[in-house]
Every structure is written in structure tokens, then in C-alpha cells.
Design an enzyme around this catalytic site. Structure first.
Site, PDB file in Angstrom:
ATOM      1  N   SER A 140      24.214  40.801  13.134  1.00 63.51           N
ATOM      2  CA  SER A 140      24.955  42.045  12.922  1.00 63.51           C
ATOM      3  C   SER A 140      25.730  41.901  11.621  1.00 63.51           C
ATOM      4  CB  SER A 140      25.926  42.270  14.080  1.00 63.51           C
ATOM      5  OG  SER A 140      26.906  43.215  13.704  1.00 63.51           O
ATOM      6  N   TYR A 153      31.583  38.385  19.995  1.00 64.13           N
ATOM      7  CA  TYR A 153      30.265  38.911  19.606  1.00 64.13           C
ATOM      8  C   TYR A 153      29.840  38.332  18.252  1.00 64.13           C
ATOM      9  CZ  TYR A 153      26.862  42.538  18.192  1.00 64.13           C
ATOM     10  OH  TYR A 153      25.748  43.218  17.756  1.00 64.13           O
TER      11      TYR A 153
HETATM   12  P1  NDP Z   1      20.979  48.626  23.434  1.00 60.11           P
HETATM   13  O1  NDP Z   1      22.162  48.412  24.314  1.00 60.11           O
HETATM   14  O2  NDP Z   1      20.584  50.019  23.083  1.00 60.11           O
HETATM   15  O3  NDP Z   1      19.671  47.907  24.080  1.00 60.11           O
HETATM   16  C1  NDP Z   1      19.796  46.587  24.506  1.00 60.11           C
HETATM   17  C2  NDP Z   1      18.452  46.066  24.956  1.00 60.11           C
HETATM   18  O4  NDP Z   1      18.595  44.661  25.240  1.00 60.11           O
HETATM   19  C3  NDP Z   1      17.929  46.705  26.220  1.00 60.11           C
HETATM   20  O5  NDP Z   1      16.523  46.744  26.157  1.00 60.11           O
HETATM   21  C4  NDP Z   1      18.384  45.739  27.303  1.00 60.11           C
HETATM   22  O6  NDP Z   1      17.613  45.802  28.496  1.00 60.11           O
HETATM   23  C5  NDP Z   1      18.173  44.424  26.579  1.00 60.11           C
HETATM   24  N1  NDP Z   1      18.941  43.315  27.149  1.00 60.11           N
HETATM   25  C6  NDP Z   1      20.280  43.190  27.285  1.00 60.11           C
HETATM   26  N2  NDP Z   1      20.595  42.008  27.855  1.00 60.11           N
HETATM   27  C7  NDP Z   1      19.414  41.364  28.088  1.00 60.11           C
HETATM   28  C8  NDP Z   1      19.054  40.133  28.668  1.00 60.11           C
HETATM   29  N3  NDP Z   1      19.982  39.275  29.148  1.00 60.11           N
HETATM   30  N4  NDP Z   1      17.743  39.816  28.755  1.00 60.11           N
HETATM   31  C9  NDP Z   1      16.782  40.671  28.292  1.00 60.11           C
HETATM   32  N5  NDP Z   1      17.066  41.850  27.727  1.00 60.11           N
HETATM   33  C10 NDP Z   1      18.363  42.203  27.631  1.00 60.11           C
HETATM   34  O7  NDP Z   1      21.258  47.764  22.126  1.00 60.11           O
HETATM   35  P2  NDP Z   1      20.871  48.014  20.584  1.00 60.11           P
HETATM   36  O8  NDP Z   1      19.486  48.480  20.493  1.00 60.11           O
HETATM   37  O9  NDP Z   1      21.953  48.761  19.948  1.00 60.11           O
HETATM   38  O10 NDP Z   1      20.983  46.519  20.017  1.00 60.11           O
HETATM   39  C11 NDP Z   1      19.845  45.702  19.841  1.00 60.11           C
HETATM   40  C12 NDP Z   1      20.272  44.460  19.074  1.00 60.11           C
HETATM   41  O11 NDP Z   1      20.819  44.845  17.815  1.00 60.11           O
HETATM   42  C13 NDP Z   1      21.354  43.622  19.776  1.00 60.11           C
HETATM   43  O12 NDP Z   1      21.070  42.257  19.585  1.00 60.11           O
HETATM   44  C14 NDP Z   1      22.624  44.014  19.038  1.00 60.11           C
HETATM   45  O13 NDP Z   1      23.588  42.984  19.068  1.00 60.11           O
HETATM   46  C15 NDP Z   1      22.079  44.237  17.630  1.00 60.11           C
HETATM   47  N6  NDP Z   1      22.892  45.110  16.811  1.00 60.11           N
HETATM   48  C16 NDP Z   1      23.166  46.393  17.209  1.00 60.11           C
HETATM   49  C17 NDP Z   1      23.960  47.201  16.425  1.00 60.11           C
HETATM   50  C18 NDP Z   1      24.342  48.584  16.838  1.00 60.11           C
HETATM   51  O14 NDP Z   1      25.290  49.127  16.255  1.00 60.11           O
HETATM   52  N7  NDP Z   1      23.677  49.192  17.774  1.00 60.11           N
HETATM   53  C19 NDP Z   1      24.501  46.713  15.133  1.00 60.11           C
HETATM   54  C20 NDP Z   1      24.139  45.353  14.825  1.00 60.11           C
HETATM   55  C21 NDP Z   1      23.367  44.599  15.636  1.00 60.11           C
HETATM   56  P3  NDP Z   1      18.199  46.600  29.800  1.00 60.11           P
HETATM   57  O15 NDP Z   1      18.304  48.041  29.401  1.00 60.11           O
HETATM   58  O16 NDP Z   1      17.206  46.338  30.865  1.00 60.11           O
HETATM   59  O17 NDP Z   1      19.560  45.990  30.070  1.00 60.11           O
END
Ligand code: NDP
Length: 244
Positions: A140, A153
Site C-alpha cells: 500500500s 497495517y
Molecule cells: P476488499 O476488502 O475489497 O477485498 C478483500 C479480499 O480479500 C476479499 O476477496 C476477501 O475474501 C479476501 N480475504 C480477506 N482475508 C482473507 C484471508 N484471510 N484469506 C483469503 N482471502 C482473504 O479489499 P481490496 O480489494 O480493497 O484490497 C485488496 C488488497 O489491496 C489488500 O491487500 C489491501 O491491503 C490492498 N490495498 C487496498 C487499498 C484500498 O484502498 N482499497 C489501498 C492499498 C492497498 P472474503 O470476501 O471472502 O473475505
């Protein structure tokens, strides 16, 4: 002669940025393993969107922090599609709390998913990805922005960056690239949760490009690192519209 089909595992591929990455890779002809933690309805929706494109895909429920589940996911990819070429580590959670109020359960949870999870998936990827493949992790831009509330985080994401840079060097001779994409704020559930409209509007105005980032801004970067961008290796690619 047609090119062999490439196979990608996308953790957290069921919604948010991961879903868009899955759709982008499908468009490029990849067979896909769509991982999610527990929200089956979102995974089903992504699978339906994939089916409409004609892509070969399986959904795989697995907690990325559970080594047996992660191994089983790679086994399933190899069984279904014959191997793995690209692994995108997108699964993540983002608790936001000032450090003085951070409870240890929250700390353990975010380390477990974002750091242990990313490391376990990356470890299996390092063992199994075929030559010509790519491992793409997700950090991030918060590791540079240093905004209050994000200590735990950001600490996990700093760890992901370190894993990436070192693994790229450990894989010398394997013809596998390892990179991290580090988005700024992106319009997903993870970012929006708990924020009021004023906060969202303020953050959306930060990039010189003058808007909030979207999953569509990030997916092509991941797809580029997965395929044509092979001379980018051992890098952290900050993707935040120029915010500082
Ligand atoms: P979302 O919350 O929209 O989606 C998260 C996804 O991760 C879902 O598919 C969820 O599955 C899955 N997930 C969560 N925990 C687990 C786990 N323990 N095992 C397997 N799958 C898991 O997140 P984003 O799309 O926004 O974020 C994606 C990535 O990008 C993350 O790593 C985040 O830190 C990073 N990021 C996001 C930013 C933002 O502003 N959105 C900015 C910078 C980085 P389920 O729905 O089944 O829980």
C-alpha cells in the site's frame, strides 16, 4: 502453434481489486483460481462474471494464513490446469486505529492475514511457479504516506515489500519475477468501511489526477507485471495517481 495457456492464482480474487485483476487476466486468456476467505456470494458473483467471458476458472475458499489450505489451493490449480504461472497475492484486511488504542487481537489478525498469509502464499509460489512466471504481491502507498491510524497495517505491508525484494533475489536463475504493487486509496469496501463522506471526499481529492482510484486503475498494472513487464523485477510499484 498456439501458446500454452497460462494459469494464475489470485488470492482475494472474489471482490474489490482482486476481482478486477481476475477479470483482466481472464481477458488475456489466463485460466484462473479465484481465492476468497468466506464470502461465497461475492465469489459466486465473480465466477458468474468469469463464466460470461468463457474463461476457465475455479473458486477456492482458503484462509491465506492456513498453510494446509494454501497448499491445497496450489494442488487444486495444478490438478485442474496442469501448473501455475502467476500468483497474485491480493487478500488483505485493513484495521484503522491509533497505535495507543490498538488491541493485540487486532494486531494478531492483521499480521496473520497480511503478513503470514502473504508469506505462505509467496512461499508456495516460489516452490511451484513455472519458469516464465511472476509473483505479484500487494502493499500500500501508506508505507510512504505515513498517515495516522495505520501503524499495524503499514507494518504488515512494509513486511510484504521486504519479502518481495528478497525473494526476487533468492529466485535467481528460475526466470520468475517478483514484484509488489502498492496502491493508494482505491474505491472498495476495504477503503470505504468506517469513513464518512467528508473524509472520503478529502482523500479522493489528494492525487493530482483529482479523483479516487478504482480497481480498474490497478488491474492493468498487475496484468503488465504478470506478463509483458518482465524486466521489472524486485520492485515496489506505487500506484496512487501521484498523491504524496
Ligand atoms: P476488499 O476488502 O475489497 O477485498 C478483500 C479480499 O480479500 C476479499 O476477496 C476477501 O475474501 C479476501 N480475504 C480477506 N482475508 C482473507 C484471508 N484471510 N484469506 C483469503 N482471502 C482473504 O479489499 P481490496 O480489494 O480493497 O484490497 C485488496 C488488497 O489491496 C489488500 O491487500 C489491501 O491491503 C490492498 N490495498 C487496498 C487499498 C484500498 O484502498 N482499497 C489501498 C492499498 C492497498 P472474503 O470476501 O471472502 O473475505
Amino acid at each position: 502453434m498456439s501458446k500454452a495457456q497460462r494459469v494464475a492464482i489470485v488470492t482475494g480474487g472474489s471482490r474489490g481489486i482482486g476481482r478486477q485483476v481476475v477479470l483482466e487476466l481472464a481477458e488475456e486468456g489466463y485460466a484462473l483460481v479465484v481465492n476468497y476467505a468466506g464470502n461465497k456470494a461475492d465469489a459466486d458473483e465473480t465466477m458468474a462474471a468469469l463464466a460470461a467471458t468463457g474463461a476457465k476458472a475455479i473458486a477456492f475458499q482458503a484462509d491465506v494464513a492456513d498453510e494446509n489450505a494454501v497448499n491445497a489451493m496450489f494442488d487444486a490449480a495444478e490438478r485442474e490446469f496442469g501448473g501455475v504461472d502467476v500468483v497474485v497475492n491480493m487478500a488483505g484486511i485493513m484495521p484503522v486505529t491509533p497505535l495507543v488504542e490498538l488491541d493485540l487481537d487486532t494486531l494478531d489478525r492483521v499480521i496473520r492475514t497480511n503478513l503470514r498469509g502473504a508469506l505462505l502464499v509467496t512461499q508456495q509460489a516460489a516452490l511451484r511457479v513455472r519458469p516464465g512466471g511472476a509473483i505479484i504481491n500487494t502493499s500500500s502507498s501508506i508505507t510512504k504516506f505515513s498517515r495516522p491510524g495505520y501503524t499495524a497495517y503499514a507494518a504488515t505491508k512494509g513486511g510484504v515489500e521486504a519479502i518481495t525484494l528478497i525473494l526476487a533475489r533468492e529466485l535467481r536463475g528460475r526466470d520468475i519475477t517478483v514484484n509488489t504493487v502498492a496502491p493508494g486509496p482505491i474505491d472498495t469496501e476495504l477503503f470505504l468501511r468506517g469513513k464518512d463522506e467528508e473524509t472520503i471526499a478529502r482523500i479522493a481529492a489528494e492525487p493530482p489526477l483529482g479523483r479516487m482510484g478504482t480497481p480498474e486503475d490497478i488491474a492493468p498494472i498487475v496484468a503488465f507485471l504478470a506478463g509483458p513487464g518482465r524486466w521489472i523485477n524486485g520492485q515496489v510499484v506505487y500506484a496512487n495517481g501521484g498523491a504524496v
